[in-house]
Motif scaffolding. Sequence first.
Motif, PDB file in Angstrom:
ATOM      1  N   GLY A 133       0.780  -1.231   0.000  1.00  0.00           N
ATOM      2  CA  GLY A 133       0.000   0.000   0.000  1.00  0.00           C
ATOM      3  C   GLY A 133       0.813   1.282   0.000  1.00  0.00           C
ATOM      4  O   GLY A 133       0.636   2.147  -0.878  1.00  0.00           O
ATOM      5  N   PRO A 134       1.725   1.480   0.958  1.00  0.00           N
ATOM      6  CA  PRO A 134       2.502   2.726   0.961  1.00  0.00           C
ATOM      7  C   PRO A 134       3.380   2.884  -0.279  1.00  0.00           C
ATOM      8  O   PRO A 134       3.457   3.987  -0.840  1.00  0.00           O
ATOM      9  CB  PRO A 134       3.342   2.600   2.239  1.00  0.00           C
ATOM     10  N   ALA A 135       4.026   1.809  -0.726  1.00  0.00           N
ATOM     11  CA  ALA A 135       4.848   1.902  -1.936  1.00  0.00           C
ATOM     12  C   ALA A 135       3.994   2.259  -3.145  1.00  0.00           C
ATOM     13  O   ALA A 135       4.397   3.079  -3.990  1.00  0.00           O
ATOM     14  CB  ALA A 135       5.600   0.597  -2.174  1.00  0.00           C
ATOM     15  N   ASN A 136       2.809   1.653  -3.257  1.00  0.00           N
ATOM     16  CA  ASN A 136       1.901   2.001  -4.358  1.00  0.00           C
ATOM     17  C   ASN A 136       1.533   3.484  -4.327  1.00  0.00           C
ATOM     18  O   ASN A 136       1.455   4.149  -5.368  1.00  0.00           O
ATOM     19  CB  ASN A 136       0.611   1.179  -4.271  1.00  0.00           C
ATOM     20  N   THR A 137       1.271   3.996  -3.130  1.00  0.00           N
ATOM     21  CA  THR A 137       0.911   5.409  -2.989  1.00  0.00           C
ATOM     22  C   THR A 137       2.063   6.304  -3.413  1.00  0.00           C
ATOM     23  O   THR A 137       1.866   7.317  -4.100  1.00  0.00           O
ATOM     24  CB  THR A 137       0.493   5.700  -1.541  1.00  0.00           C
ATOM     25  N   ALA A 138       3.289   5.946  -3.010  1.00  0.00           N
ATOM     26  CA  ALA A 138       4.460   6.734  -3.394  1.00  0.00           C
ATOM     27  C   ALA A 138       4.642   6.741  -4.907  1.00  0.00           C
ATOM     28  O   ALA A 138       4.913   7.798  -5.510  1.00  0.00           O
ATOM     29  CB  ALA A 138       5.706   6.193  -2.699  1.00  0.00           C
ATOM     30  N   VAL A 139       4.492   5.584  -5.539  1.00  0.00           N
ATOM     31  CA  VAL A 139       4.633   5.491  -6.992  1.00  0.00           C
ATOM     32  C   VAL A 139       3.580   6.357  -7.682  1.00  0.00           C
ATOM     33  O   VAL A 139       3.883   7.123  -8.616  1.00  0.00           O
ATOM     34  CB  VAL A 139       4.519   4.024  -7.446  1.00  0.00           C
ATOM     35  N   ALA A 140       2.337   6.264  -7.230  1.00  0.00           N
ATOM     36  CA  ALA A 140       1.264   7.040  -7.849  1.00  0.00           C
ATOM     37  C   ALA A 140       1.491   8.538  -7.680  1.00  0.00           C
ATOM     38  O   ALA A 140       1.281   9.320  -8.616  1.00  0.00           O
ATOM     39  CB  ALA A 140      -0.085   6.631  -7.264  1.00  0.00           C
ATOM     40  N   LEU A 141       1.918   8.967  -6.510  1.00  0.00           N
ATOM     41  CA  LEU A 141       2.190  10.381  -6.275  1.00  0.00           C
ATOM     42  C   LEU A 141       3.271  10.895  -7.224  1.00  0.00           C
ATOM     43  O   LEU A 141       3.128  11.953  -7.849  1.00  0.00           O
ATOM     44  CB  LEU A 141       2.637  10.591  -4.833  1.00  0.00           C
ATOM     45  N   ALA A 142       4.364  10.148  -7.317  1.00  0.00           N
ATOM     46  CA  ALA A 142       5.472  10.582  -8.170  1.00  0.00           C
ATOM     47  C   ALA A 142       5.049  10.637  -9.634  1.00  0.00           C
ATOM     48  O   ALA A 142       5.422  11.565 -10.364  1.00  0.00           O
ATOM     49  CB  ALA A 142       6.661   9.653  -7.982  1.00  0.00           C
ATOM     50  N   ARG A 143       4.273   9.654 -10.078  1.00  0.00           N
ATOM     51  CA  ARG A 143       3.829   9.650 -11.476  1.00  0.00           C
ATOM     52  C   ARG A 143       2.892  10.814 -11.783  1.00  0.00           C
ATOM     53  O   ARG A 143       2.832  11.285 -12.925  1.00  0.00           O
ATOM     54  CB  ARG A 143       3.153   8.313 -11.801  1.00  0.00           C
ATOM     55  N   LEU A 144       2.169  11.281 -10.766  1.00  0.00           N
ATOM     56  CA  LEU A 144       1.296  12.434 -10.960  1.00  0.00           C
ATOM     57  C   LEU A 144       2.074  13.751 -10.999  1.00  0.00           C
ATOM     58  O   LEU A 144       1.522  14.784 -11.391  1.00  0.00           O
ATOM     59  CB  LEU A 144       0.247  12.496  -9.844  1.00  0.00           C
ATOM     60  N   GLY A 145       3.329  13.709 -10.581  1.00  0.00           N
ATOM     61  CA  GLY A 145       4.155  14.911 -10.612  1.00  0.00           C
ATOM     62  C   GLY A 145       4.456  15.510  -9.264  1.00  0.00           C
ATOM     63  O   GLY A 145       5.089  16.573  -9.191  1.00  0.00           O
ATOM     64  N   THR A 146       4.038  14.888  -8.181  1.00  0.00           N
ATOM     65  CA  THR A 146       4.361  15.358  -6.846  1.00  0.00           C
ATOM     66  C   THR A 146       5.744  14.860  -6.448  1.00  0.00           C
ATOM     67  O   THR A 146       5.982  13.643  -6.469  1.00  0.00           O
ATOM     68  CB  THR A 146       3.334  14.851  -5.814  1.00  0.00           C
ATOM     69  N   PRO A 147       6.668  15.733  -6.064  1.00  0.00           N
ATOM     70  CA  PRO A 147       7.961  15.259  -5.549  1.00  0.00           C
ATOM     71  C   PRO A 147       7.729  14.357  -4.336  1.00  0.00           C
ATOM     72  O   PRO A 147       7.110  14.778  -3.359  1.00  0.00           O
ATOM     73  CB  PRO A 147       8.687  16.552  -5.168  1.00  0.00           C
ATOM     74  N   THR A 148       8.200  13.119  -4.421  1.00  0.00           N
ATOM     75  CA  THR A 148       7.835  12.104  -3.434  1.00  0.00           C
ATOM     76  C   THR A 148       9.069  11.392  -2.906  1.00  0.00           C
ATOM     77  O   THR A 148       9.931  10.964  -3.674  1.00  0.00           O
ATOM     78  CB  THR A 148       6.880  11.060  -4.060  1.00  0.00           C
ATOM     79  N   ARG A 149       9.111  11.248  -1.604  1.00  0.00           N
ATOM     80  CA  ARG A 149      10.183  10.509  -0.933  1.00  0.00           C
ATOM     81  C   ARG A 149       9.566   9.290  -0.269  1.00  0.00           C
ATOM     82  O   ARG A 149       8.542   9.407   0.421  1.00  0.00           O
ATOM     83  CB  ARG A 149      10.846  11.406   0.107  1.00  0.00           C
ATOM     84  N   PHE A 150      10.163   8.124  -0.466  1.00  0.00           N
ATOM     85  CA  PHE A 150       9.664   6.901   0.163  1.00  0.00           C
ATOM     86  C   PHE A 150      10.643   6.440   1.226  1.00  0.00           C
ATOM     87  O   PHE A 150      11.852   6.310   0.978  1.00  0.00           O
ATOM     88  CB  PHE A 150       9.481   5.788  -0.871  1.00  0.00           C
ATOM     89  N   LEU A 151      10.116   6.204   2.423  1.00  0.00           N
ATOM     90  CA  LEU A 151      10.897   5.678   3.538  1.00  0.00           C
ATOM     91  C   LEU A 151      10.461   4.246   3.783  1.00  0.00           C
ATOM     92  O   LEU A 151       9.356   3.996   4.287  1.00  0.00           O
ATOM     93  CB  LEU A 151      10.673   6.520   4.795  1.00  0.00           C
TER      94      LEU A 151
END
Length: 331
Positions: A41-59
């Motif tokens: 779930g969290p990794a999917n959310t990070a991937v989707a955010l980044a693909r939408l253009g939001t600068p995203t950091r995954f921990l």
Amino acid sequence: MARPGSADNVTVLGECVADVFEVPGRSGPDGLALRALPGGGPANTAVALARLGTPTRFLGRLSNDVFGALFRARLVASGVDLTGSVTSSEPSTLAIAALDAAGQAAYTFYADGAADWQWTDHELAATRNNGAVCLHTGSLALIRQPGGSRIEKHLAQAREHTTVSIDPNVRPLLVPPSAYRERLPRWCAVADILRLSEDDCAILSPGTGLDEACDTWHAAGARLVVITLGASGALASLDGVTVTVTAPPATVVDTVGAGDSFTAGLLHRLAVLGHLGGRLDTLTLDDVTDACSFAAQVAALTCSVPGANPPWADELGPRVDAERLLRRQPD
């Protein structure tokens, strides 16, 4: 408070999971043909955010096994920053997915001793103060021990300078529902945004209507509660005032990752509108409706392809093009 249209960092904290599916028509009495797709779930959310253009950091705590390499490749290819993630010798978490005729997935997890749950206080302390306007977490990383309690403490400290978003993503086969019910009030006390599915609500607040459940979670501290309703759209409650949005038509291949994509769309749109970075003080019901409608569009596109494969910004058309123009406006 974030400036409307600014490119603001969102940090996502949580697990990566290998979603393993049977390959149709290729299994037989001599063995199963399986395909492993990167998920969680969290990794999917990070991937989707980044693909939408939001600068995203995954921990995340990423294993050095073959699945960990798969997770890293997907995150990096989607534009996610992994500088705060930890490389671990523990194994990756596996989820064996069985799809029903409607594309709904039921999972069997292989998670004991996995890398995702072993966060230490020292590791979490090293991730603080990265300038994020929002910290999103939830799912199994927030409930499984020993890391879950440490993440809770981390959220309480992080909310001093960032909006906190939580998705419980209840997994009753791995964690007793009573554990979620016991800890949910503590999560609401630190969360500005609580995003759940209708199925989550039935487990967390059985026999209770959605409006009443939202009121309970507002009283515990969460200002914005968003409940996804599958093909029926979503219900959002801002301080007890509710609105519903419809889901756009979609040809559903499966629903894997749809809720995670919805969360990403919601956070992305709230960032564009300038509402992340504090306690949602200027958020209006109109903006909630706007963000949820956008999120439903992102989720629908995810449902139209196999696995948790969220869309890129250019697949969403004119609305995202308008966001790009807004981001280019001078201060």
